[in-house]
Design an enzyme around this catalytic site. Structure first.
Site, short mmCIF file in Angstrom:
data_model
loop_
_atom_site.label_atom_id
_atom_site.label_comp_id
_atom_site.label_asym_id
_atom_site.label_seq_id
_atom_site.Cartn_x
_atom_site.Cartn_y
_atom_site.Cartn_z
CB THR A 296 -0.95 0.03 1.22
OG1 THR A 296 -0.20 0.23 2.42
CG2 THR A 296 -1.77 -1.25 1.32
CB SER B 128 5.24 8.32 -3.71
OG SER B 128 6.14 9.26 -3.21
CB ILE C 203 9.18 3.87 1.82
CG1 ILE C 203 10.25 4.76 2.47
CG2 ILE C 203 9.19 2.46 2.42
CD1 ILE C 203 9.98 5.09 3.94
CE1 TYR D 74 4.13 9.97 9.96
CE2 TYR D 74 5.99 10.18 11.46
CZ TYR D 74 5.44 9.65 10.31
OH TYR D 74 6.17 8.81 9.52
P1 NAP Z 1 5.56 9.41 0.25
O1 NAP Z 1 6.64 9.52 -0.73
O2 NAP Z 1 4.65 10.58 0.47
O3 NAP Z 1 4.67 8.12 -0.03
C1 NAP Z 1 3.49 7.91 0.69
C2 NAP Z 1 2.68 6.88 -0.03
O4 NAP Z 1 1.51 6.62 0.72
C3 NAP Z 1 2.23 7.33 -1.42
O5 NAP Z 1 2.33 6.25 -2.30
C4 NAP Z 1 0.79 7.74 -1.20
O6 NAP Z 1 0.06 7.48 -2.38
C5 NAP Z 1 0.39 6.77 -0.11
N1 NAP Z 1 -0.75 7.22 0.67
C6 NAP Z 1 -0.83 8.25 1.55
N2 NAP Z 1 -2.05 8.35 2.05
C7 NAP Z 1 -2.78 7.33 1.50
C8 NAP Z 1 -4.11 6.89 1.62
N3 NAP Z 1 -4.99 7.51 2.41
N4 NAP Z 1 -4.49 5.81 0.89
C9 NAP Z 1 -3.63 5.17 0.07
N5 NAP Z 1 -2.35 5.55 -0.09
C10 NAP Z 1 -1.95 6.63 0.62
O7 NAP Z 1 6.15 9.10 1.70
P2 NAP Z 1 7.19 8.00 2.23
O8 NAP Z 1 8.22 8.76 2.94
O9 NAP Z 1 7.57 7.02 1.20
O10 NAP Z 1 6.26 7.31 3.34
C11 NAP Z 1 5.90 5.94 3.32
C12 NAP Z 1 5.65 5.48 4.74
O11 NAP Z 1 6.88 5.59 5.47
C13 NAP Z 1 4.63 6.31 5.51
O12 NAP Z 1 3.86 5.45 6.32
C14 NAP Z 1 5.50 7.21 6.36
O13 NAP Z 1 4.82 7.65 7.53
C15 NAP Z 1 6.63 6.26 6.68
N6 NAP Z 1 7.89 6.88 7.12
C16 NAP Z 1 8.57 7.71 6.29
C17 NAP Z 1 9.76 8.27 6.73
C18 NAP Z 1 10.58 9.20 5.86
O14 NAP Z 1 11.48 9.85 6.38
N7 NAP Z 1 10.33 9.28 4.56
C19 NAP Z 1 10.24 7.97 8.01
C20 NAP Z 1 9.51 7.12 8.83
C21 NAP Z 1 8.33 6.57 8.37
P3 NAP Z 1 -1.03 8.45 -3.03
O15 NAP Z 1 -0.57 9.84 -2.80
O16 NAP Z 1 -1.04 8.04 -4.48
O17 NAP Z 1 -2.28 8.11 -2.33
#
Ligand code: NAP
Length: 252
Positions: free
Chosen positions: A12, A16, A18, A153
């Site tokens: 899921t 984008s 991760i 968060y």
């Molecule tokens: P990202 O580039 O913004 O990717 C987020 C992904 O989640 C996108 O594919 C987005 O797709 C999807 N998404 C968000 N809300 C959604 C919803 N309601 N339904 C379905 N898809 C949804 O961010 P990322 O950094 O890769 O984050 C991925 C995960 O890692 C998240 O859970 C984030 O909290 C966690 N995380 C990230 C970091 C970091 O530093 N990057 C650190 C710790 C944890 P759409 O926009 O197409 O819906």
């Protein structure tokens, strides 16, 4: 040698960052990958990229905070047959809001996506999980720390750490493992998007990198490697655990 040949995996939030990197890696390892996200164009591009690289993938436009969408995801997995072997419940995100400025909407948006979205993704797909399946949640290293203006968060990610332990206990009898990955700051569109403009984003990323003992941000591919480890037979005695992939930020 490919470690996941013949397996079905769902990621899921695979449009984008991760999730996209993990979907690519799981496909490289031979799995058929179901990708979800809300943005159709980005989803189509992600699937096309995997197929062009020789992988096998299906895209399903779905919001994790919508039960009807989650049912459609389950229907697509059911239709392919052979159940699900890897469930990477990764969709999520957040916004800064300091105590004093937090609104119900901010709270509800964050918890509905990160906590409710993860809970109902796993619950909806539960009947399709095969024996030996691996469920992987994306928490965050913030779940054992604190961060100013990011408390909602952080609390949502701490909830996922708790789910990991309870669900591991519940599903052990079904031979289903549940673990979480706690990334530190990873260079993704989601991380940059926390800042209001590109200049502020550059400063934010610099500040975050300087707080990591390895003095840099992580790459999405470095999280994807941990996903493959937890999805693969290399981790068959691990359940209820959380792996910190954060350059030492939460440990040192
Ligand atoms: P990202 O580039 O913004 O990717 C987020 C992904 O989640 C996108 O594919 C987005 O797709 C999807 N998404 C968000 N809300 C959604 C919803 N309601 N339904 C379905 N898809 C949804 O961010 P990322 O950094 O890769 O984050 C991925 C995960 O890692 C998240 O859970 C984030 O909290 C966690 N995380 C990230 C970091 C970091 O530093 N990057 C650190 C710790 C944890 P759409 O926009 O197409 O819906």
């Amino acid at each position: 040698m490919a470690q996941l040949t013949g397996k079905n995996a769902l990621v899921t939030g695979a449009t984008s960052g991760i999730g996209l990197a993990a979907a690519r890696r799981l496909a490289d390892e031979g799995a058929h990958v179901f990708l979800t996200g809300r943005r159709t164009e980005a989803l189509d591009a992600a699937v096309a990229g995997i197929v062009a690289a020789g992988g096998s993938a299906t895209g399903i436009r779905a919001d994790v905070a919508d039960l009807g969408d989650l049912e459609r995801v389950a229907a697509a997995v059911r239709e392919r047959g052979n159940g699900l072997d890897v469930l990477f419940a990764n969709a999520g995100g957040g916004e800064f809001a300091a105590l004093g400025d937090i609104t119900w909407q901010h709270y509800a948006d964050t918890f509905n996506t990160n906590v409710g979205g993860t809970l109902f993704t796993v619950q909806t797909l539960l009947p399709l999980l095969n024996r030996g399946a691996s469920v992987i949640l994306t928490s965050s290293n913030i779940d054992v720390k604190g961060a100013a203006a990011f408390s909602v968060y952080a609390a949502s990610k701490a909830a996922l750490r708790s789910f990991t332990r309870s669900w591991a206990a519940e599903l052990a009898g079904r031979d289903v493992r549940v673990n979480s990955i706690a990334p530190g700051p990873i260079g993704t569109p989601g991380l940059s998007g926390l800042a209001p403009d590109p200049e502020a984003a550059e400063q934010l990323l610099k500040n975050l990198a300087s707080g990591v003992p390895m003095n840099r941000l992580g790459r999405p591919e470095e999280i994807a490697d941990a996903v493959v480890f937890l999805a693969s037979p290399a981790s068959t005695f691990m359940t209820g655990a959380e792996i910190y992939v954060d350059g030492g930020a939460s440990q040192i």
